[in-house]
Design an enzyme around this catalytic site. Structure first.
Site, PDB file in Angstrom:
ATOM      1  CD  GLN A  38      -2.747  -1.209  -0.066  1.00 45.07           C
ATOM      2  OE1 GLN A  38      -3.296  -0.221  -0.524  1.00 45.07           O
ATOM      3  NE2 GLN A  38      -2.790  -2.384  -0.677  1.00 45.07           N
ATOM      4  CG  ASN A  39       5.267   3.194   0.757  1.00 44.59           C
ATOM      5  OD1 ASN A  39       5.413   4.044  -0.107  1.00 44.59           O
ATOM      6  ND2 ASN A  39       5.827   3.287   1.954  1.00 44.59           N
ATOM      7  CB  ALA A  40       1.859   5.959  -2.826  1.00 44.17           C
ATOM      8  CG  PHE A  41       8.935   5.160  -2.942  1.00 44.63           C
ATOM      9  CD1 PHE A  41       9.380   6.442  -2.689  1.00 44.63           C
ATOM     10  CD2 PHE A  41       9.759   4.302  -3.666  1.00 44.63           C
ATOM     11  CE1 PHE A  41      10.629   6.869  -3.146  1.00 44.63           C
ATOM     12  CE2 PHE A  41      10.994   4.719  -4.117  1.00 44.63           C
ATOM     13  CZ  PHE A  41      11.433   6.005  -3.855  1.00 44.63           C
ATOM     14  CB  THR A 145       5.199   7.252  -0.397  1.00 45.77           C
ATOM     15  OG1 THR A 145       6.285   6.556   0.228  1.00 45.77           O
ATOM     16  CG2 THR A 145       5.723   8.398  -1.259  1.00 45.77           C
TER      17      THR A 145
END
Length: 171
Positions: A38-41, A145
């Site tokens: 789920q980290n947008a990085f 993020t």
């Protein structure tokens, strides 16, 4: 338990540095930066530098390095129950060796902090120890993020993170 971070990922000609605080538990287990699904990085980096965020991890690292982007975390090690930055025990933090890194990566022009904790750790533990020539590297706080930063959606985060690409294009 003491968490230990990863080595930096950077080519010698890197122009910008993206610094996190300490890899999440999920990242530590997978031995990959920003491994939480789920980290947008990686989606944001893919949007900024035109690559598929689903590429194998090593290929994503290579594409970032070829774009002039370096990755690392401020903390080399710390005690942190769980993954939240707020759980980091400040007295346990040992910072990475930025002085040596900056001496060998002389093209770094800007540092981008992936969230407030990374910025806080850098300003508190690293900046006072650096030679004056490295203290003047431009610094920018960007929204984390992490999925824990639910105050912004991915589109809003991307809009802020465009500063990384703009800095590279203008350097």
């Amino acid at each position: 338990m003491i968490d230990r971070g990863f080595p930096y990922s950077a080519n010698r000609d890197a122009k910008v540095f993206i610094l996190g605080s300490m890899p999440s538990v999920k990242s530590l287990v997978k031995a990959e930066y920003y491994a939480h699904p789920q980290n947008a990085f990686w989606v944001i980096m893919g949007d900024l530098f035109d690559f598929d965020a689903a590429l194998p991890y090593e290929e994503r690292l290579v594409l970032l390095r070829e774009s002039g982007v370096a990755l690392w975390d401020v903390a080399h090690q710390c005690v942190r129950p769980g993954s939240l930055d707020s759980a980091i025990k400040m007295e346990s933090v040992v910072a990475n060796d930025f002085e040596t890194l900056f001496k060998t990566h002389r093209h770094i022009r800007a540092i981008f902090f992936n969230g407030r904790k990374a910025e806080e750790l850098y300003r508190r533990l690293v900046l006072p120890t650096l030679a004056s020539e490295f203290q003047t590297i431009e610094q920018y706080l960007l929204p984390s993020t992490s999925p824990a930063n639910a105050a912004m959606n991915r589109t809003q985060k991307l809009a802020s993170w465009k500063k990384v690409r703009d800095t590279l294009e203008n350097s």
